[in-house]
Write a protein that holds these residues in place. Structure first.
Motif, PDB file in Angstrom:
ATOM      1  N   LEU A 288       0.832  -1.197   0.000  1.00 55.60           N
ATOM      2  CA  LEU A 288       0.000   0.000   0.000  1.00 55.60           C
ATOM      3  C   LEU A 288       0.870   1.251   0.000  1.00 55.60           C
ATOM      4  N   GLY A 289       0.287   2.338  -0.454  1.00 55.50           N
ATOM      5  CA  GLY A 289       1.000   3.610  -0.520  1.00 55.50           C
ATOM      6  C   GLY A 289       0.774   4.330  -1.826  1.00 55.50           C
ATOM      7  N   GLY A 290       0.056   3.671  -2.743  1.00 55.22           N
ATOM      8  CA  GLY A 290      -0.326   4.312  -3.990  1.00 55.22           C
ATOM      9  C   GLY A 290       0.850   4.844  -4.775  1.00 55.22           C
ATOM     10  N   ALA A 291       0.563   5.859  -5.598  1.00 53.83           N
ATOM     11  CA  ALA A 291       1.590   6.423  -6.485  1.00 53.83           C
ATOM     12  C   ALA A 291       2.656   7.196  -5.728  1.00 53.83           C
ATOM     13  N   TRP A 292       2.445   7.460  -4.429  1.00 56.05           N
ATOM     14  CA  TRP A 292       3.490   8.141  -3.660  1.00 56.05           C
ATOM     15  C   TRP A 292       4.759   7.300  -3.620  1.00 56.05           C
ATOM     16  N   GLN A 293       4.636   5.987  -3.804  1.00 55.25           N
ATOM     17  CA  GLN A 293       5.804   5.115  -3.819  1.00 55.25           C
ATOM     18  C   GLN A 293       6.661   5.316  -5.065  1.00 55.25           C
ATOM     19  N   ASP A 294       6.108   6.002  -6.067  1.00 58.50           N
ATOM     20  CA  ASP A 294       6.826   6.225  -7.320  1.00 58.50           C
ATOM     21  C   ASP A 294       7.538   7.572  -7.349  1.00 58.50           C
ATOM     22  N   ARG A 295       7.677   8.234  -6.212  1.00 61.54           N
ATOM     23  CA  ARG A 295       8.349   9.525  -6.161  1.00 61.54           C
ATOM     24  C   ARG A 295       9.789   9.361  -5.707  1.00 61.54           C
ATOM     25  N   TRP A 296      10.600  10.368  -5.971  1.00 55.71           N
ATOM     26  CA  TRP A 296      12.026  10.308  -5.683  1.00 55.71           C
ATOM     27  C   TRP A 296      12.264  10.432  -4.176  1.00 55.71           C
ATOM     28  N   ASP A 297      13.486  10.118  -3.763  1.00 58.60           N
ATOM     29  CA  ASP A 297      13.800   9.992  -2.339  1.00 58.60           C
ATOM     30  C   ASP A 297      13.565  11.278  -1.555  1.00 58.60           C
ATOM     31  N   SER A 298      13.891  12.421  -2.136  1.00 49.64           N
ATOM     32  CA  SER A 298      13.807  13.685  -1.398  1.00 49.64           C
ATOM     33  C   SER A 298      12.442  14.354  -1.527  1.00 49.64           C
ATOM     34  N   PHE A 299      11.467  13.653  -2.098  1.00 47.84           N
ATOM     35  CA  PHE A 299      10.153  14.248  -2.368  1.00 47.84           C
ATOM     36  C   PHE A 299       9.424  14.598  -1.076  1.00 47.84           C
TER      37      PHE A 299
END
Length: 421
Positions: free
Chosen positions: A46-57
């Motif tokens: 779980l975590g949706g598309a937030w898991q597809d963001r870069w490390d410093s997001f």
């Protein structure tokens, strides 16, 4: 279409495709109505598309914008911003709190109509449902221009979807294509890592992080939720100038470092090499539109001509005692060169990051319900096909329909409609 994976056939009243913020909000309201339902999530966690963001997001929206049912912020820092991993953890906790019935690692491959309901094929078996809610979001298919195929093979190409940090990239300069929120923030991330950056400028408007005494998102949210009460309807779907406007880019701001504006000319002063719109390759180099001065002026004027003007009108109509807008200081800085051409070898460019957005992906729908933009034809999330719904898409009912702030309202309406069937 793919064939269904092996497994049993399941019967259920309602299937929700996607367990990001739209799917979880829909699950909450379906549960309140007593509707038997299941969420199918293709990701393994779980975590949706937030898991597809870069490390410093960091989230671009402040903490006060959390308006999901039973997930509103009441802490001491309403104007602060959450980092990526905290956002992911928050949604995992939220799913557990509302007891959302989620099946992870379950990818939907086909949805068709059968016997007044739906047959839903997945990699984990077949489902039959009376209702299906499309909650798989707007961040499904990374868009990369066809001209990318003409770049030399030794150039590493990543979409922002796959970028995590500068350590992924080979030594050398980096070209970032696009100046929406991802492009601006990834450029800053690369600068912080000491990388040389070239930036192809789009037309997404810059915006002040704070405007007239509030975070700018506060006014955008008020315009979405309460603008129509005062005759200000510019952020309602029925006021869009064209269907294509549903995919317009959001203002260029950042939640990093406590939240700040991103000004392209400032990036140029910091050493970023600015270019016009990326147009393709030619003779061992890249070609950009030769209109950088006009493009920068357009980017800088965009907020005042649209969102700023609407915010001012709302403040006046609602009788809000807000300080005046800070004057916009003239900035005529320009790079020494036009930025219309870039020689890859001479400038040691070894990587390109495509910050060119996403396309909707409903390729699994075996139903004639999509318009020419691959967007479901609907009214308030109720599509033309009885029992088929959509939640969490940009401009579903308002500008912020896909966000944490408004998706819960759309989910509540759709869940009530499902229950009414």
């Amino acid at each position: 279409m793919s064939s269904p994976g092996a497994g049993p056939v399941h019967d259920i009243d309602t299937l929700v495709i996607g367990a990001g913020q739209a799917g979880l909000a829909t699950s909450y309201w379906l549960g309140r109505h007593g509707v038997d339902h299941q969420l199918l999530e293709r990701r393994p966690e779980l975590g949706g598309a937030w898991q597809d963001r870069w490390d410093s997001f960091y989230l671009n929206t402040p903490n006060f914008a959390f308006l999901l049912p039973e997930l509103s912020y009441d802490g001491p820092a309403p104007d602060a911003f959450l980092p990526r991993d905290e956002v992911i953890g928050l949604f995992r906790d939220y799913a557990a709190r509302i007891k959302a019935p989620v099946r992870l690692g379950t990818e939907v491959t086909r949805v068709g109509v059968v016997d007044g309901g739906f047959t839903v094929e997945t990699n984990q078996g077949l489902w039959k449902a009376r209702n299906v809610v499309l909650a798989n979001g707007a961040f499904q298919r990374p868009r990369i221009p066809a001209s990318a195929a003409a770049l030399p093979r030794h150039i590493l190409q990543l979409h922002s979807h796959d970028y995590r940090n500068a350590q992924q990239l080979p030594d050398g300069a980096v070209l970032v294509v696009g100046t929406g929120q991802s492009g601006g923030q990834i450029t800053e991330d690369l600068l912080d890592a000491g990388r040389e950056v070239h930036l192809a400028v789009a037309t997404c408007p810059e915006a002040p992080r704070r405007y007239r005494g509030q975070d700018v998102f506060y006014w955008i949210l008020q315009l979405n939720l309460h603008g129509p009460e005062f005759g200000i309807n510019g952020l309602q779907t029925d006021q869009l100038p064209s269907p294509a406007a549903r995919f317009m880019c959001n203002p260029l701001i950042s939640g990093n470092g406590g939240g700040h504006s991103i000004h392209l000319r400032d990036l140029g002063r910091r050493g970023v090499r600015l270019h016009g719109r990326f147009e393709g390759t030619d003779d061992g180099g890249l070609v950009f539109s030769d209109d950088l001065p006009a493009r920068l002026a357009l980017v800088e004027a965009g907020f005042g001509e649209r969102l700023g003007r609407m915010a001012d009108a709302y403040i006046a109509a609602a009788g809000i005692d807000a300080p005046p807008a800070e004057p916009v200081l003239a900035d005529d800085w320009l790079p020494a060169e036009s930025g219309a051409r870039l020689k890859l070898e001479a400038e040691d460019v070894t990587s390109v990051i495509w910050c060119t957005g996403y396309g909707l992906d409903f390729s699994f729908l075996d139903l004639p319900v999509l318009d020419e933009w691959n967007y479901p034809r609907h009214s308030r999330g109720v599509t033309e096909v009885p029992g088929l719904y959509a939640v969490g898409l940009p401009w579903l009912t308002k500008h912020l329909s896909a966000t944490l702030s408004v998706v819960g309202d759309d989910a509540e309406f759709v869940a009530a409609h499902v229950a009414g069937r």
